[in-house]
Design a protein around this motif. Structure first.
Motif, PDB file in Angstrom:
ATOM      1  N   ARG A  70       0.678  -0.972  -0.529  1.00 50.62           N
ATOM      2  CA  ARG A  70       0.169  -0.399   0.099  1.00 50.62           C
ATOM      3  C   ARG A  70       0.969   1.731   0.166  1.00 50.62           C
ATOM      4  O   ARG A  70       1.550   1.328   0.776  1.00 50.62           O
ATOM      5  CB  ARG A  70      -0.684  -0.322   1.183  1.00 50.62           C
ATOM      6  CG  ARG A  70      -1.897   1.395   1.676  1.00 50.62           C
ATOM      7  CD  ARG A  70      -2.445   0.934   2.236  1.00 50.62           C
ATOM      8  NE  ARG A  70      -1.860   0.998   4.079  1.00 50.62           N
ATOM      9  CZ  ARG A  70      -2.288   1.617   4.582  1.00 50.62           C
ATOM     10  NH1 ARG A  70      -2.174   3.015   4.170  1.00 50.62           N
ATOM     11  NH2 ARG A  70      -0.571   1.110   5.461  1.00 50.62           N
TER      12      ARG A  70
ATOM     13  N   THR B  79       1.336   4.530   0.567  1.00 49.20           N
ATOM     14  CA  THR B  79       1.590   6.112   2.106  1.00 49.20           C
ATOM     15  C   THR B  79       1.823   7.160   1.681  1.00 49.20           C
ATOM     16  O   THR B  79       1.177   7.702   2.117  1.00 49.20           O
ATOM     17  CB  THR B  79       2.115   5.092   3.413  1.00 49.20           C
ATOM     18  OG1 THR B  79       3.927   4.984   3.398  1.00 49.20           O
ATOM     19  CG2 THR B  79       2.160   3.341   3.832  1.00 49.20           C
TER      20      THR B  79
ATOM     21  N   ALA C 151       3.657   0.482   2.654  1.00 48.99           N
ATOM     22  CA  ALA C 151       3.470  -0.557   3.719  1.00 48.99           C
ATOM     23  C   ALA C 151       3.033  -1.755   2.837  1.00 48.99           C
ATOM     24  O   ALA C 151       2.141  -1.956   2.153  1.00 48.99           O
ATOM     25  CB  ALA C 151       2.547  -0.383   5.050  1.00 48.99           C
TER      26      ALA C 151
ATOM     27  N   ILE D  30      -2.650  11.351  -0.931  1.00 53.10           N
ATOM     28  CA  ILE D  30      -1.310  10.830  -0.956  1.00 53.10           C
ATOM     29  C   ILE D  30      -0.395  11.930  -1.576  1.00 53.10           C
ATOM     30  O   ILE D  30       0.726  12.654  -1.756  1.00 53.10           O
ATOM     31  CB  ILE D  30      -0.870   9.773  -1.607  1.00 53.10           C
ATOM     32  CG1 ILE D  30      -1.476   8.954  -0.355  1.00 53.10           C
ATOM     33  CG2 ILE D  30       0.908   9.620  -1.455  1.00 53.10           C
ATOM     34  CD1 ILE D  30      -1.440   7.590  -0.780  1.00 53.10           C
TER      35      ILE D  30
END
Length: 399
Positions: free
Chosen positions: A76, A78, A90, A245
């Protein structure tokens, strides 16, 4: 040292770009890594069918990229740090960082709650495979009850219409209500709107127009006019939002978090970052922003690919058409609407409806899956070597 290309997201846009780059660029000089949180390819266009109870194919990404030389990192994302040119991820092993020379950002979109209380806690959605399966489990439990259940679909966009009609057709024992903020099917032509209403009547769907939802609770929805609508399963389809993000990393974004790009899908603030699909704020050939859609993912993905290859190899960048031809709406498995739009994005008077439209939509879905599952098909076998420095011609793209 090889030029490191990192692709974030393996949806319709990311998978296509990664596979095409692998076929067009020399593996001796480039290294392509795809980062995705899930191990399989998600047919997002069919998640409402999955939720309704149908079996939808989900090819493994490892199989999809087999033989291409693409590295797959299941993790994932981050954070993005475009100044240091690193990605933080992660995974089960704790995660880490990935460095890049060129980044393709294609993390897509997720459900937008618009700040409405209770959506995150109590509402289902069909923006991801896990959430669609969660809704499916809930519908299964309601279908097993003697008294059935009440399903409330909030949002009358394409996703809401497809979700409501699919559930109503697949699970006739459930009561389905579609909550529309304005007039049902307002962007469609008059004929298509009539067809849509007839389909809802045929399937037994209750339509509540000009209704605004102010809160979602476990067993009901509260409307702005004070009405409380009982619900055993509330499905939230009232729009999409992009992951924050990009904005957190300092990339120039719009108010809703989409990355602002030029005509070649290159970030206007960080030239070694490209965006495609729902994550990109791209202006179409008609001067209007492209909507979040599978079609837009295809057009922006092709343009980003041509731009990356052109700049890395010193070739002139070809311009891909950036257009939105129309809407393909499924109304269950045997009915649908094909509504084309003009250069201004307005619905044309004529439309295609019924079984013919359903077959066209099914063909589009099948073609999209096949193209994604064969990312290098039809591309030239000759792989281009990188230029020592991008040739000036590579910057020639029509604004």
């Amino acid at each position: 040292m090889k030029h490191r290309i990192v692709v974030l997201g393996a949806g319709y846009a990311g998978s296509y770009v990664a596979g095409t780059l692998a076929r067009r660029l020399s593996p001796a000089e480039t290294e392509i890594t795809v980062v995705n949180a899930e191990p399989d390819f998600v047919q997002r266009l069919r998640l409402h069918q999955l939720a309704a109870g149908q079996e939808i194919e989900a090819p493994q990404l490892a199989d999809l990229f087999e033989g291409t030389g693409i590295r797959l990192r299941l993790a994932r994302v981050t954070a993005v740090d475009p100044e240091r040119q690193v990605i933080a991820v992660a995974d089960a092993g704790g995660g880490g960082e990935l460095s890049y020379d060129t980044l393709l950002y294609a993390l897509g979109s997720r459900v937008a709650d618009h700040g409405v209380p209770g959506v995150a806690e109590h509402a289902f959605n069909v923006t991801g495979r896990p959430s669609a399966l969660s809704l499916r489990e809930r519908l299964d439990s309601l279908s097993r009850r003697d008294e059935g259940g009440r399903v409330l679909v909030v949002g009358d966009g394409l996703t809401g219409i497809e979700t409501a009609t699919e559930i109503a057709e697949s699970r006739p024992g459930l009561s389905v209500t579609l909550v529309a903020r304005g007039e049902l099917g307002a962007p469609l032509s008059a004929g298509a709107r009539r067809h849509l209403r007839q389909a809802c009547d045929r399937l037994g769907i209750t339509v509540l127009e000009h209704t605004s939802v102010e809160a979602v609770e476990a067993t009901r929805v509260l409307c702005a006019d004070g009405t409380a609508l009982a619900s055993d399963a509330t499905v939230w389809t009232a729009g999409f939002a992009v992951n924050p993000i990009a904005a957190a990393g300092g990339l120039e974004v719009t108010e809703n978090g989409q990355i602002v790009v030029d005509r070649t899908m290159r970030s206007v603030s960080h030239p070694n970052v490209y965006a495609a699909g729902d994550s990109a704020y791209a202006i179409g050939d008609n001067g209007r922003p492209l909507p979040m859609s599978c079609a837009s993912a295809g057009f922006t993905g092709r343009q980003a690919t041509d731009a990356i290859v052109g700049r890395l190899t010193g070739r002139e960048i070809a311009n891909t058409k950036l257009q939105y031809p129309g809407n393909h709406i499924s109304l269950g498995r045997r009915d649908g609407i094909l509504q084309m739009v003009d250069d201004e994005g307005q619905a044309k008077p004529r439309y295609v409806g019924g079984r013919k439209a359903a077959r066209i939509k099914a063909g589009i879905l099948k073609m999209s899956l096949w193209a994604t599952s064969h990312p290098t098909f039809g591309l030239p076998k000759r792989k281009h070597r990188l230029a020592a420095a991008p040739d000036a011609s590579a910057e020639k793209a029509v604004a």
